[in-house]
Write an enzyme that holds these catalytic residues in place. Structure first.
Site, PDB file in Angstrom:
ATOM      1  N   THR A   1       6.355 -42.430  40.379  1.00  0.00           N
ATOM      2  CA  THR A   1       5.755 -42.680  41.696  1.00  0.00           C
ATOM      3  C   THR A   1       4.561 -41.756  41.878  1.00  0.00           C
ATOM      4  OG1 THR A   1       7.906 -43.365  42.566  1.00  0.00           O
ATOM      5  CG2 THR A   1       6.238 -42.833  44.182  1.00  0.00           C
TER       6      THR A   1
ATOM      7  N   THR B   1       4.338 -46.994  44.065  1.00  0.00           N
ATOM      8  CA  THR B   1       5.130 -46.805  42.859  1.00  0.00           C
ATOM      9  C   THR B   1       5.284 -48.096  42.060  1.00  0.00           C
ATOM     10  OG1 THR B   1       7.307 -46.048  42.088  1.00  0.00           O
ATOM     11  CG2 THR B   1       7.272 -47.300  44.129  1.00  0.00           C
TER      12      THR B   1
ATOM     13  N   SER C   1      14.223 -47.758  49.055  1.00  0.00           N
ATOM     14  CA  SER C   1      13.430 -46.825  48.262  1.00  0.00           C
ATOM     15  C   SER C   1      13.586 -45.434  48.864  1.00  0.00           C
ATOM     16  CB  SER C   1      11.959 -47.247  48.279  1.00  0.00           C
ATOM     17  OG  SER C   1      11.120 -46.218  47.791  1.00  0.00           O
TER      18      SER C   1
ATOM     19  N   GLY D   1       8.889 -38.732  42.786  1.00  0.00           N
ATOM     20  CA  GLY D   1      10.042 -38.109  42.177  1.00  0.00           C
ATOM     21  C   GLY D   1      11.365 -38.773  42.437  1.00  0.00           C
TER      22      GLY D   1
END
Length: 595
Positions: free
Chosen positions: A417, A435, A474, A495
């Site tokens: 990402t 991402t 997400s 991350g």
């Protein structure tokens, strides 16, 4: 609520060559009244505008947009398109994301979510197949990046579309020198990068991976970006680009259609809002991870953490921080999903009342698996006064569902990402995270870009079930922190599961401890698991602090300092005296540029 005095101070710690984590244990000195202006590097100070991004060329694209008279949205869109070219393993036009926007003239925030989502056929057949039999193509959801970035630009941008795409087109057409992080991930991703012959020719020419310092030219991507510049979203979601994309996916069993691409629509939502130490925190609503950030901060708010010491030195501060992050993580994975057709108690999760209830777990015995709490009684409580005036994300309109199983498994992947933060001269701000999912997404390559792996993110939780046009959850959490009506901090992270903890730690260190943003980024980070007692920490915590965790029952996995596993934070701190301090995470190859 009264601010801690330390939150009003700004420190000037300049990141000199050879500076190590030991500096995190040195008391910072007060900032000078008129700071030295630094326009670039991983820490920058400027007056008119600032961009912090994961690659210098992306930060430069954003800065060019600001210098041309564009606003923060123009700069964020330009930087985002460009970072997708120069960090093709992290993001790009085949992915998705979201942004939290502050409009200074209106004293109003917006949130735009354009995460990759399912088409009409959600491919339920995947649920009956072992992961080993799921083709790369079936991991792909409808890409949202192009539609989302252009929607934000169309509503709030001021520059021509061509202007915000020019830097990305140039980087793809003329090429750029491969940086060390990209070279490392290319070397470790042979299977994905050789899945498609066209991608293999670019990233593994002659069968060998590109090396740091090689020039990467992407003519197919340049051609796709040119079509987008000329035709808008139709240059990607219709015509030759869309036909090629759908043909590749269907060859691998993915049921996405041209109609699915044409129907993709970014979702304008209200930001999720909470309070912390007198500040107002605006962040990503579901199906994204902002509730985890707000719950972590609400759990920590009553503690005078500076009096305990910094977490890298003081056991009591470290234990409190680890407990709070673990609690908030357990609650997020249990409840967050697509709010458009499922009951998601994000308002309850972010509430002070729920934090007051869950805080009883801090400092107690450490269970092997931490069960989620029950935020439903708090879901319809009124928001904090500072949030109510901003028309925040509303409680779910759906009824409370039947109890479900506990949350998903712990995330162990590395720092995929990308994130970028922007503030312009008028005080507008954008926090943008986007991402491909995993490194290089699914590995499927079409139109010069890798396609996302977002379909992997659907799970067994009712709120996150697979379904037509549904968006999987997400962990991304692009965040803005307000001091009254002024933006004080623009922050977000890459991350995977470390995103929420990293964002919360940066807010804590910068605003509660009063550290300079560059110093905040160099503080060692941590990541507690929910389904075990394991805590992963970067080297840089004192033996005394770690001994306290062990005594409580936690087990430790100590990683090297500045480990990519802990993601990449890029932030802009707007000082009260008008100066902007931008900082790029030293765990990545990024830059902060201002003027």
């Amino acid at each position: 609520m009264k601010k801690y005095a330390t939150a009003r101070r700004t420190w000037a710690i300049f990141l000199l060559a050879g500076w190590t984590l030991a500096a995190c244990r040195t008391a910072p000195a007060p900032a000078p009244a008129a700071p030295e202006v630094s326009l670039g590097g991983q820490r920058a100070v400027a007056r008119q505008g600032m961009v912090a991004a994961a690659h210098p060329l992306a930060a430069q694209a954003g800065l060019e947009a600001l210098r041309q008279g564009g606003n923060a949205v123009d700069a964020a869109v330009a930087a985002a398109f460009t970072v997708g070219v120069v960090e093709p393993m992290m993001s790009g036009i085949g992915g998705g994301g979201s942004m939290t926007i502050w409009l200074e003239a209106d004293a109003r925030a917006e949130h735009l979510e354009f995460y990759a989502s399912a088409g009409a056929d959600p491919d339920f057949a995947r649920d009956d197949l072992p992961d080993s039999l799921v083709t790369p193509e079936r991991r792909v959801a409808v890409p949202g990046s192009v539609a989302g970035l252009l929607a934000a630009h169309g509503r709030y941008g001021t520059l021509p579309r061509r202007a915000v795409l020019e830097a990305a087109i140039r980087a793809a057409r003329d090429g750029f020198f491969v940086h060390p992080l990209l070279a490392r991930v290319i070397r470790e991703s042979r299977e994905k990068l050789t899945y498609d012959p066209e991608a293999a020719a670019l990233f593994y020419p002659g069968g060998q991976p590109l090396q740091a310092g090689d020039r990467l030219v992407q003519p197919a991507l340049a051609a796709t970006l040119e079509r987008i510049a000329q035709e808008g979203a139709g240059g990607f979601y219709a015509g030759p680009a869309a036909e090629t994309l759908v043909a590749k996916l269907r060859a691998g069993g993915n049921p996405l259609t041209l109609d699915d691409l044409a129907r993709f629509t970014p979702r304008w939502r209200r930001p999720l809002c909470g309070a912390f130490g007198g500040y107002t925190v605006l962040t990503a609503p579901p199906p994204l991870g902002g509730a985890e950030v707000l719950e972590t901060l609400a759990l920590l708010d009553p503690y005078d953490l500076p009096a305990l010491g910094t977490p890298n030195e003081a056991a009591a501060a470290l234990e409190t921080l680890v407990d709070a992050i673990r609690i908030a993580r357990a609650d997020r994975v249990a409840y967050i999903g697509d709010p458009d057709d499922a009951a998601v108690p994000a308002v309850g999760l972010a509430s002070v009342a729920f934090a007051d209830e869950r805080r009883a777990l801090i400092g107690t015995a450490v269970p092997d698996t931490l069960a989620p709490g029950d935020p439903w009684d708090e879901e319809r409580l009124p928001p904090p006064a500072s949030c109510a005036r901003l028309d925040p994300f509303a409680p779910t309109p759906f009824e409370r569902p039947a109890p479900a199983a506990d949350g998903a498994a712990d995330d162990k992947d590395e720092g995929q990402t990308t994130h970028l933060s922007v503030v312009d001269r008028a005080g507008n701000a954008v926090s943008l995270t986007y991402t491909l999912g995993l490194y290089f997404g699914s590995g499927v390559y079409a139109g010069g870009a890798f396609l996302n792996s977002a379909a992997n993110n659907f799970g067994d939780q009712p709120a996150n079930r697979r379904g037509s046009y549904r968006t999987p959850r997400s962990t991304t959490a692009p965040t803005l922190v307000l001091d009254g009506d002024d933006v004080r901090l623009v922050v977000g992270a890459a991350g995977s599961g470390r995103i929420g903890p990293a964002v919360a730690q940066m807010i804590l260190y910068t605003l509660r401890y009063g550290l300079d943003p560059g110093q905040s980024l160099r503080m060692p980070r941590l990541y507690p698991f929910v389904e075990s007692r394991e805590v992963r920490v970067e080297d840089g915590f004192s033996g005394e602090a770690l001994a306290g965790l062990r005594a409580r029952g936690y087990t430790l996995d100590v990683r090297p300092p500045l480990d990519l596993y802990f993601g990449g934070v890029h932030l802009v701190y707007a000082r009260e005296d008008g100066w902007l301090v931008g900082a790029a995470d030293p765990r990545r190859d990024g830059a902060a540029l201002g003027y």
